[in-house]
Design an enzyme around this catalytic site. Structure first.
Site, PDB file in Angstrom:
ATOM      1  N   HIS A  68       5.937   1.814   2.045  1.00  0.00           N
ATOM      2  CA  HIS A  68       5.423   0.886   1.028  1.00  0.00           C
ATOM      3  C   HIS A  68       5.285  -0.519   1.609  1.00  0.00           C
ATOM      4  CE1 HIS A  68       5.221  -1.056  -3.019  1.00  0.00           C
ATOM      5  NE2 HIS A  68       5.900  -2.008  -2.408  1.00  0.00           N
ATOM      6  N   GLU A  69       6.320  -0.980   2.317  1.00  0.00           N
ATOM      7  CA  GLU A  69       6.294  -2.339   2.869  1.00  0.00           C
ATOM      8  C   GLU A  69       5.262  -2.467   3.989  1.00  0.00           C
ATOM      9  OE1 GLU A  69       7.678  -4.481   1.205  1.00  0.00           O
ATOM     10  OE2 GLU A  69       9.043  -3.228   0.032  1.00  0.00           O
ATOM     11  N   GLU A 118       0.815  -4.056  -5.992  1.00  0.00           N
ATOM     12  CA  GLU A 118       1.932  -3.127  -5.852  1.00  0.00           C
ATOM     13  C   GLU A 118       1.471  -1.683  -5.998  1.00  0.00           C
ATOM     14  OE1 GLU A 118       5.145  -3.480  -4.927  1.00  0.00           O
ATOM     15  OE2 GLU A 118       4.463  -5.507  -4.450  1.00  0.00           O
ATOM     16  N   HIS A 163       1.937  -2.927   2.483  1.00  0.00           N
ATOM     17  CA  HIS A 163       1.708  -4.322   2.086  1.00  0.00           C
ATOM     18  C   HIS A 163       1.094  -5.103   3.255  1.00  0.00           C
ATOM     19  CE1 HIS A 163       2.984  -5.064  -1.950  1.00  0.00           C
ATOM     20  NE2 HIS A 163       4.210  -4.612  -1.778  1.00  0.00           N
TER      21      HIS A 163
END
Length: 294
Positions: free
Chosen positions: A146-147, A227, A150
């Site tokens: 997930h990071e 997100e 980003h």
């Protein structure tokens, strides 16, 4: 509330308000003429100052994160957490990031992680000790994916651009409002503005901060949209089941543990209570899980 908004937004508000205050102290107000406000000149100045404040905050993001969280690097040879470094390396390559993000751990019982940095090739990923102690390896890999997503999506730069637009709007509106208030307080037989130079400067500074806070829901809506994209990107990198498992574990463990700790909420994976979702940088965990499953 402010701790959940994030260091990026806090630094940005302080930078923009400081720029405005210094310019007022130095008398740099070329948008004011004998006939009132030159709106074209004011808009140009606000765009310049607004984006300057946003990108100064962006450039400081890694430094601020390291100082605020006392980050410690994780190496690939670490006997306990080397897999975190290896996962960042693997997912970064899969996402097309040419320079691997720096990998850190910070001491906190909080179950969380964040990514920040001024660009894709100048970024970092940090995980809390609480996250590594609470989650299984596959769940940690979902969080890392997930990071990294980003970073691959350029969310740091995108957020800075969005913040720059908000800054320009805030600075423009605050100066127009301050001028209107000053003029309203001027008596018919007075010369010049109704407020003195110092009072006018302080009013503008206060309005910069006030309008900046009022614009936060718009920026937070944009953050929540990003997100969902990061979750989708994380699912592609690590697998949908790992992402769902990570979010489920966060849902089971999510609670405000240390209220004294400032959070980089703009890029953290945890959500916020439903009643403050309007000013939350993240959608609820239930909504994120539902989006992945559908």
């Amino acid at each position: 509330m402010f701790k959940r908004i994030g260091l990026f937004l806090l630094v940005n508000i302080l930078v923009v308000s400081t720029i405005g205050l210094i310019s007022s102290l130095l008398g740099i107000q070329p948008y004011l003429t004998a006939n009132g406000i030159n709106y074209e000149s004011l808009l140009a100045i606000c765009l310049l100052w607004g984006f300057a404040g946003s990108f100064i905050s962006l450039m400081l993001s890694k430094f601020m994160a390291k100082m605020a969280f006392r980050l410690r690097p994780i190496e690939s040879t670490d006997p306990n957490f080397g897999y975190v470094h290896q996962a960042v390396s693997l997912y970064s390559k899969s996402a097309g990031i040419s320079k691997m993000p720096e990998v850190y751990i910070y001491d906190s019982p909080e179950v969380n992680a964040f990514a920040t940095g001024p660009s894709k090739n100048n970024s970092l990923v940090a995980v809390s000790s609480g996250l590594l102690q609470t989650m299984r390896r596959d769940e940690v890999e979902g969080v890392i994916a997930h990071e990294v997503s980003h970073i691959a999506n350029g969310d740091m730069v995108t957020m800075a651009l969005a913040q720059g637009v908000m800054n320009a709007f805030v600075m423009f509106l605050s100066r127009v409002a301050a001028f209107a208030i000053s003029q309203a307080l001027r008596k018919d037989d007075d010369e010049g503005p109704g407020l003195g130079p110092f009072a006018h400067m302080m009013l503008t500074w206060v309005l910069d901060i006030l309008f900046g806070l009022l614009c936060l829901p718009i920026l937070m809506w944009f953050s929540r949209y990003r997100e969902f994209r990061a979750d989708a990107g994380g699912a592609k990198l690590a697998g949908r089941e790992k992402m769902i498992a990570a979010l489920e574990k966060l849902k089971n463990n999510h609670a405000p543990i240390d209220n004294r700790e400032p959070n980089l909420a703009a890029f953290k994976i945890s959500g916020a209570p439903k009643w403050i979702e309007l000013i939350s940088s993240h959608p609820s965990l239930d909504k994120r899980i539902e989006a992945l499953r559908s």
